[in-house]
Design an enzyme around this catalytic site. Structure first.
Site, PDB file in Angstrom:
ATOM      1  CD1 TRP A   1     -13.187  -6.940 -52.419  1.00 53.62           C
ATOM      2  CD2 TRP A   1     -12.919  -9.023 -53.195  1.00 53.62           C
ATOM      3  NE1 TRP A   1     -12.536  -7.677 -51.450  1.00 53.62           N
ATOM      4  CE2 TRP A   1     -12.367  -8.949 -51.902  1.00 53.62           C
ATOM      5  CE3 TRP A   1     -12.863 -10.233 -53.882  1.00 53.62           C
ATOM      6  CZ2 TRP A   1     -11.772 -10.041 -51.266  1.00 53.62           C
ATOM      7  CZ3 TRP A   1     -12.264 -11.331 -53.261  1.00 53.62           C
ATOM      8  CH2 TRP A   1     -11.726 -11.229 -51.972  1.00 53.62           C
TER       9      TRP A   1
ATOM     10  CG  ASP B   1     -19.394  -8.886 -54.320  1.00 50.42           C
ATOM     11  OD1 ASP B   1     -19.883  -9.033 -53.183  1.00 50.42           O
ATOM     12  OD2 ASP B   1     -18.213  -9.185 -54.602  1.00 50.42           O
TER      13      ASP B   1
ATOM     14  CE  LYS C   1     -15.315  -9.843 -46.518  1.00 53.10           C
ATOM     15  NZ  LYS C   1     -15.205 -10.017 -47.952  1.00 53.10           N
TER      16      LYS C   1
HETATM   17  C1  LIG Z   1     -14.725 -10.603 -49.039  1.00 55.89           C
HETATM   18  C2  LIG Z   1     -15.284 -10.268 -50.376  1.00 55.89           C
HETATM   19  C3  LIG Z   1     -15.361 -11.223 -51.403  1.00 55.89           C
HETATM   20  C4  LIG Z   1     -14.829 -12.629 -51.256  1.00 55.89           C
HETATM   21  O1  LIG Z   1     -15.559 -13.337 -50.347  1.00 55.89           O
HETATM   22  P1  LIG Z   1     -15.263 -14.881 -50.068  1.00 55.89           P
HETATM   23  O2  LIG Z   1     -16.499 -15.267 -49.327  1.00 55.89           O
HETATM   24  O3  LIG Z   1     -14.014 -14.958 -49.272  1.00 55.89           O
HETATM   25  O4  LIG Z   1     -15.145 -15.569 -51.367  1.00 55.89           O
HETATM   26  C5  LIG Z   1     -15.937 -10.849 -52.597  1.00 55.89           C
HETATM   27  N1  LIG Z   1     -16.403  -9.597 -52.787  1.00 55.89           N
HETATM   28  C6  LIG Z   1     -16.332  -8.664 -51.828  1.00 55.89           C
HETATM   29  C7  LIG Z   1     -16.879  -7.299 -52.104  1.00 55.89           C
HETATM   30  C8  LIG Z   1     -15.770  -8.966 -50.592  1.00 55.89           C
HETATM   31  O5  LIG Z   1     -15.708  -8.029 -49.640  1.00 55.89           O
END
Ligand SMILES: *Cc1c(COP(=O)(O)O)cnc(C)c1O
Length: 360
Positions: free
Chosen positions: A101, A172, A196
């Site tokens: 990511w 993030d 999540k």
């Molecule tokens: C799932 C995830 C993403 C991507 O998320 P989307 O909402 O599908 O764009 C980005 N960073 C992390 C750490 C993730 O777990």
């Protein structure tokens, strides 16, 4: 019956939240319509939206000088929105790479600015993946911000400490927000896709310090511009109203559980139970150094990979769902977000032990 769902995302939601949403589905609070059918500018909806923000501020102890934005496009759109918003005055940023990511974030950022990649993923002497000590990082002196991903959802690798920097820290937190207390004041910007640990897909949270709102690039689309979204209560256009409402129900549920400190204790118990079992077994293994093990996403392998298909099938028959690892890495992965209860992890460990005995 509801199974235990270990999906990495979209992930499990608390049953109590889904029941509340179900009860309110057709006729929201006696108004004769669903919340989905309401104008986002109606007083009723705006009250729901504001309550969600107030509850999130309470849960995360968000200081007054931060704006909370409820956006669309997922965390992935933030990979572009962040450089477009923050690189207008100084076009340089540091991106710490620890996995898939953080790699995606920096690849996208390279389209907009001068990106210094800071390698922080290492292998320990015993072959485990870990995050290198900050003293080894090549951070630059003149970055507009430093970006990292707190929890690498696919690898199951998590920072044990918040990096130290005098630059605005951008993180993030997609798969770890609300799982443990965060000192928001250490960050310039926090972002997370909702699917999540917050609510359903379709909503992305951005928490940004106000002084960072005035450094966007001139060509930025207004939908992506934090200053415009902040001025308009995240309603420059129609927001993701149902996902915002449902996330608000999750925030209420979290407050009822005792807030983030309380759920963090449960999360630690869950992680200790699962990692403890994996470590005690010769049948399963986890590839991450202890200090950097994720408390949300637990990847594991079977000593005999040929048994993987059977493992997944038997798990499903035991109402334990979505345990396959990410398609890019294989193996197994149990995501144990806030909505997965301790009993769910106990049921998983019991199943894993039984499976190991049957297939030893
Ligand atoms: C799932 C995830 C993403 C991507 O998320 P989307 O909402 O599908 O764009 C980005 N960073 C992390 C750490 C993730 O777990």
């Amino acid at each position: 019956m509801r199974a235990y769902n270990f999906c990495a995302g979209p992930a499990a939601l608390p049953t109590a939240v889904l029941e509340k949403a179900q009860a309110e589905m057709l006729d929201w609070q006696g108004k004769g319509l669903s919340i989905m059918e309401m104008s986002h500018r109606s007083a009723d909806y705006v009250a729901v939206a504001e309550k969600a923000e107030a509850d999130l501020r309470k849960l995360m102890n968000i200081p007054e000088n931060y704006k909370v934005l409820f956006l669309q496009g997922g965390a992935s759109l933030q990979f572009s929105a962040i450089p477009l918003n923050l690189l207008g005055k100084n076009n340089k940023a540091d991106y710490i790479r620890t996995g898939i990511w953080s790699e995606k974030a920096l690849k996208e950022a390279k389209r907009y600015g001068d990106i210094n990649v800071v390698e922080a993923g290492i292998k320990t002497e015993d072959g485990k993946l870990a995050i290198a000590d900050q003293s080894t990082w090549n951070l630059s002196d003149d970055a507009a911000y430093v970006h990292y991903a707190d929890n690498e959802t696919i690898g199951g690798l998590q920072f044990a400490h918040v990096p130290e920097t005098d630059k605005p820290l951008v993180c993030d937190f997609s798969s770890s927000i609300l799982s443990a207390p965060i000192d928001v004041s250490k960050f310039g910007l926090i972002y997370a896709g909702a699917q999540k640990n917050i609510g359903p897909a379709g909503l992305t949270l951005v928490i940004i310090r106000e002084d960072l709102l005035d450094q966007s690039k001139p060509e930025i689309p207004s939908i992506l511009k934090y200053a415009d979204q902040a001025k308009n209560g995240s309603m420059v256009n129609t927001p993701s109203t149902y996902a915002w409402y449902l996330s608000g129900l999750v925030f209420e549920w979290l407050l009822e559980q005792g807030g983030v400190e309380a759920i963090h204790k449960v999360n630690l118990q869950k992680a200790e139970l699962l990692y403890g079992y994996i470590d005690s077994s010769d049948f399963y293994a986890n590839p991450i150094a202890k200090e950097n093990r994720s408390i949300m996403n637990v990847p594991f392998t079977l000593a005999n990979p040929e048994l993987e298909k059977q493992f997944l099938q038997d798990a499903k028959e035991n109402h334990l769902l979505n345990l396959a690892g990410h398609r890019s890495v294989g193996g197994m992965r149990a995501s144990i977000y806030n909505a997965v209860p301790l009993e769910g992890v106990q049921a998983l460990v019991n199943f894993m032990d039984d499976f190991a005995k049957r297939n030893a």
